[in-house]
Scaffold this motif. Structure first.
Motif, mmCIF file in Angstrom:
data_model
loop_
_atom_site.group_PDB
_atom_site.id
_atom_site.type_symbol
_atom_site.label_atom_id
_atom_site.label_comp_id
_atom_site.label_asym_id
_atom_site.label_seq_id
_atom_site.Cartn_x
_atom_site.Cartn_y
_atom_site.Cartn_z
ATOM 1 N N MET A 52 -8.777 11.816 -5.342
ATOM 2 C CA MET A 52 -8.699 10.659 -5.189
ATOM 3 C C MET A 52 -9.701 9.083 -5.703
ATOM 4 O O MET A 52 -10.875 9.959 -6.490
ATOM 5 C CB MET A 52 -8.534 9.755 -3.500
ATOM 6 C CG MET A 52 -8.147 10.600 -2.213
ATOM 7 S SD MET A 52 -7.006 9.679 -1.326
ATOM 8 C CE MET A 52 -8.749 9.036 -0.372
ATOM 9 N N GLY B 268 -6.705 4.266 0.987
ATOM 10 C CA GLY B 268 -7.201 5.436 2.016
ATOM 11 C C GLY B 268 -6.962 4.695 2.922
ATOM 12 O O GLY B 268 -6.725 5.541 3.882
ATOM 13 N N LEU C 243 -10.362 13.897 -0.821
ATOM 14 C CA LEU C 243 -11.097 13.133 -1.080
ATOM 15 C C LEU C 243 -11.631 12.682 -2.635
ATOM 16 O O LEU C 243 -11.267 12.292 -3.011
ATOM 17 C CB LEU C 243 -12.568 12.732 0.102
ATOM 18 C CG LEU C 243 -13.380 11.997 -0.373
ATOM 19 C CD1 LEU C 243 -12.118 11.009 0.261
ATOM 20 C CD2 LEU C 243 -14.308 11.754 0.766
ATOM 21 N N PRO D 204 0.239 7.024 0.839
ATOM 22 C CA PRO D 204 -1.159 7.862 2.032
ATOM 23 C C PRO D 204 -0.684 9.041 3.120
ATOM 24 O O PRO D 204 -1.256 9.463 3.975
ATOM 25 C CB PRO D 204 -1.720 6.824 2.430
ATOM 26 C CG PRO D 204 -1.162 5.477 1.810
ATOM 27 C CD PRO D 204 0.132 6.395 0.826
ATOM 28 N N HIS E 85 -8.557 0.214 -4.033
ATOM 29 C CA HIS E 85 -8.715 1.817 -3.369
ATOM 30 C C HIS E 85 -7.194 1.668 -4.462
ATOM 31 O O HIS E 85 -6.500 1.462 -3.117
ATOM 32 C CB HIS E 85 -8.952 1.798 -2.654
ATOM 33 C CG HIS E 85 -8.973 3.730 -2.762
ATOM 34 N ND1 HIS E 85 -8.664 4.441 -1.206
ATOM 35 C CD2 HIS E 85 -9.249 4.216 -3.099
ATOM 36 C CE1 HIS E 85 -9.032 5.640 -1.810
ATOM 37 N NE2 HIS E 85 -8.795 5.739 -2.593
#
Length: 708
Positions: free
Chosen positions: A532, A546, A529, A505, A474
């Protein structure tokens, strides 16, 4: 052509075209100068096409090839209803704007070669499509409309941009309002619509179930398993034999539970837990699906093709046939089952101080539901605690360890999106009667916590062993999107600190903790959300933003995800000492493609699931036309404002319908401002709206602002 020779020819061709003494030339000229034998002309053409697909060379309008410059790149075209589009280039944060006059007949999701203009117009780069490398839509789902001598199909996907012309003899007897699947026979161009022939009639637009059938067809989701796959599965035994248990760690005496939803049938993870002093002994036992799905068999190829199970509102399209997923691979209570187990020793700070990954045989004592475990842990329900008396101490221990693991993740900055996802309740006819949030409670969370620690432990182990593997990665979010989020939350009185390059984060985690329990929690969580990037699978470990994790993989769901099944194979082969140089090379070669395919099929499943949810939300709101709701402005564009209701439904207030003034979209401020009154609407602002119209197939809900 031999693979080595093919790569060598690619290299020679690139060097040849890069040489200053040669000008752009046609395929025939190149083949002549390079003295390509007649029997290798087809291979040579494939090499050229492969280099074009990679964006390394390009063709001009006269069919002459040249080496691509830095301003010429390959990407995926995203169309719009209004004719213009965007090209998304892998590895680049910013997409390329393509005016309607420069699309060269490209349709949504086509792979294209784009020439990017040197100067920029405003914020966004602009480009022109040079050629279409590969068409993605050979079939399209839409609504048939009949004329006297011909028909046409309006695609369900509005990004497709153009209706498809159907000659009378190719309508297959379709009538107005039929949902159909069209095979495109001519893609047309910027001045001419595509043509096609109807190959399947799904039913009438108003027939129950046709909506979901249309989504399944649009995403080409495979429903039936091929005959050869079913024949292979038919030979699978119903229960495991003594021979299969030999050499495995026998864990059948350990108190073992599964915890899932009431309606779950494919149970692929089980838990054991005990404690000695300050050390927790956590066992995460995962169904040994790779024992039954052997590499390169018809079943394996079909599983890779599907990539993942797809969970639609009223059905599941499984990755594996039910005989496996609900039978021998499911960790059903009271039956011996084969497992791949990650046995971890965890200290009271949440550190994994020792672990072992083993092939095991287990036997689940009780099949628990989230509801039952919630009643025990949250409600202290006496009847439930009496029913599962012997397991209550284990559940309390699970709660204790889960909180430790969660706190450890929180300290390092892991982001926990604890907001309600939508669950649409349907009646027997498939019509939505309610929209509710999914219940996330202590039971669901502790299973998440245990799966996360197992996934991290396995990923770190195989990273340091330097064994070919499939990771879940991610990337850091795009800075522009984070800035946009910062502007949005500022309307609610919140802020985030953004560094020169990236955001940590922890900043997003702090934001989510600040909004906890507030009326805007669900909206801000969802938009955080969205800001991202999408997680994906990769053959290299690049960390997980995340989760604030350096190493992460998917190990815990091989029944429904192919990457989990793939790494199970690698782990088992390694445990048995079978990973020699030949197998290392084999995995190095196939894993990038496996990761790519898994990411593509995951995205397809996510998009199909989201489309079905949207369809059902629009259908639900069609029963509420004329009613008023409180909402929050969740998006602003030049054509209107999106407003989200507390039940997660989102609708559009069109700027053309805002009649009290002439409103202008101020992109820098993310606001809509009236020219005369200077009245301004901003992201995050609370408004009252009336539902004025719905269009299920366009997935649109129209709102009107109510002045208070």
């Amino acid at each position: 052509m031999d693979k080595i020779l093919l790569e060598e020819r690619k290299k020679i061709l690139l060097e040849f075209l890069s040489s200053t003494e040669y000008k752009p030339m046609k395929l025939k000229e190149m083949a002549g100068i390079l003295q390509v034998p007649r029997n290798e002309k087809t291979d040579f053409r494939e090499i050229v096409e492969a280099l074009v697909a990679d964006g390394k060379i390009e063709a001009d309008n006269s069919g002459k090839y040249r080496v691509s410059d830095n301003n010429t790149k390959a990407g995926i075209f995203t169309g719009t209803q209004r004719g213009f589009g965007f090209v998304v280039i892998e590895g680049e944060d910013e997409d390329i704007f393509i005016p309607e006059s420069s699309t060269k007949g490209a349709l949504h999701n086509d792979k294209v070669l784009v020439s990017i203009k040197g100067e920029q117009t405003g914020k966004r780069r602009e480009g022109e499509i040079l050629c279409i490398i590969e068409r993605s839509n050979t079939t399209v789902v839409g609504t048939f409309e009949k004329s006297k001598n011909y028909g046409f199909v309006v695609p369900d996907n509005t990004k497709f941009g153009k209706d498809i012309f159907i000659q009378k003899e190719h309508t297959k007897g379709a009538v107005n309002g039929h949902k159909v699947v069209v095979k495109i026979t001519n893609f047309g161009d910027k001045s001419k619509n595509p043509e096609g022939r109807i190959i399947e009639i799904l039913g009438h637009i108003n027939d129950p179930g046709v909506d979901i059938k249309s989504v399944i067809a649009a995403y080409n989701l495979p429903l039936e398993f091929p005959e050869e796959v079913l024949k292979q599965v038919e030979k699978t035994e119903e229960e495991i034999g003594e021979e299969e248990i030999k050499g495995r760690k026998d864990l059948r005496d350990l108190p073992t539970v599964t915890i899932d939803g009431e309606d779950a049938k494919d149970l692929d993870d089980a838990i054991t837990l005990s404690k000695e002093g300050d050390i927790y002994h956590l066992g995460v036992h995962i169904a040994d699906v790779s024992h039954y799905v052997r590499e390169d068999t018809p079943l394996d190829k079909e599983a890779l093709n599907r990539g993942t199970s797809v969970y639609l509102v009223d059905r599941v399209i499984p990755m594996l046939p039910h005989k496996l997923s609900n039978g021998i691979c499911s960790l059903n209570a009271g039956t011996d089952r084969l497992a791949l187990s990650c046995l971890m020793d965890i200290d009271d700070k949440g550190n994994v101080i020792g672990h072992e990954i083993v092939e095991a045989v287990i036997c689940v004592n009780r099949r628990m539901t989230y509801t039952s475990v919630k009643k025990i842990l949250e409600d202290k329900d006496e009847a439930e605690m009496k029913e599962y008396e012997e397991l209550v101490p284990i559940f309390l221990l699970m709660e204790e360890l889960a909180e430790i693991l969660r706190e450890k993740r929180r300290k390092r900055g892991s982001i926990d999106f604890d907001f309600p996802e939508s669950k649409v309740i349907l009646n027997k006819e498939g019509h939505p009667v309610d929209i509710k949030p999914y219940d996330r409670n202590k039971a669901t969370k502790l299973i998440e916590d245990f799966m996360l620690i197992a996934n991290e432990t396995v990923a770190e182990d195989y990273f340091w062993q330097e064994i070919p593997f499939v990771y879940r990665v991610h990337e850091n979010p795009d800075s522009d999107r984070i800035k946009e989020l910062g502007i949005f939350i500022n309307n609610f009185g919140y802020s985030i600190r953004i560094g020169q390059e990236d955001i940590h984060p922890k900043e997003l985690q702090k934001l989510l903790r600040k909004i906890e329990g507030s009326s805007e929690e669900a909206l801000i969580s969802r938009l955080t959300l969205r800001s991202m990037k999408r997680a994906k699978y990769a053959a290299e470990s690049d960390g997980h933003f995340g989760l604030a994790a350096k190493y992460y993989c998917h190990f815990t769901s091989p029944i429904r995800r192919y990457p989990d099944l793939q790494i199970h194979r690698i782990i088992k082969e390694n445990l048995k000492g079978g990973l020699g140089e030949k197998r290392f090379n084999h995995y190095h070669k196939i894993l990038p493609d496996v990761a790519r395919q898994a990411s593509i099929t995951e995205r397809r499943a996510d998009d199909a699931e989201r489309d079905v949810l949207k369809l059902k939300k629009v259908e639900y709101m069609s029963d509420h036309i004329g009613e008023e709701f409180d909402g929050v402005i969740s998006g602003i564009t030049s054509w209107g404002m999106y407003v989200e209701l507390p039940n997660t439904v989102e609708g559009l207030v069109r700027v053309a319908d805002m009649e009290d003034d002439f409103y202008v979209y101020e992109e820098e401020k993310y606001a809509m401002t009236g020219e005369h009154t200077r009245k301004s609407y901003k992201l995050g602002q609370k408004v009252k709206v009336e539902v004025v119209d719905t269009d299920k197939w366009q997935k649109v809900i129209d709102f009107r602002l109510i002045e208070e």
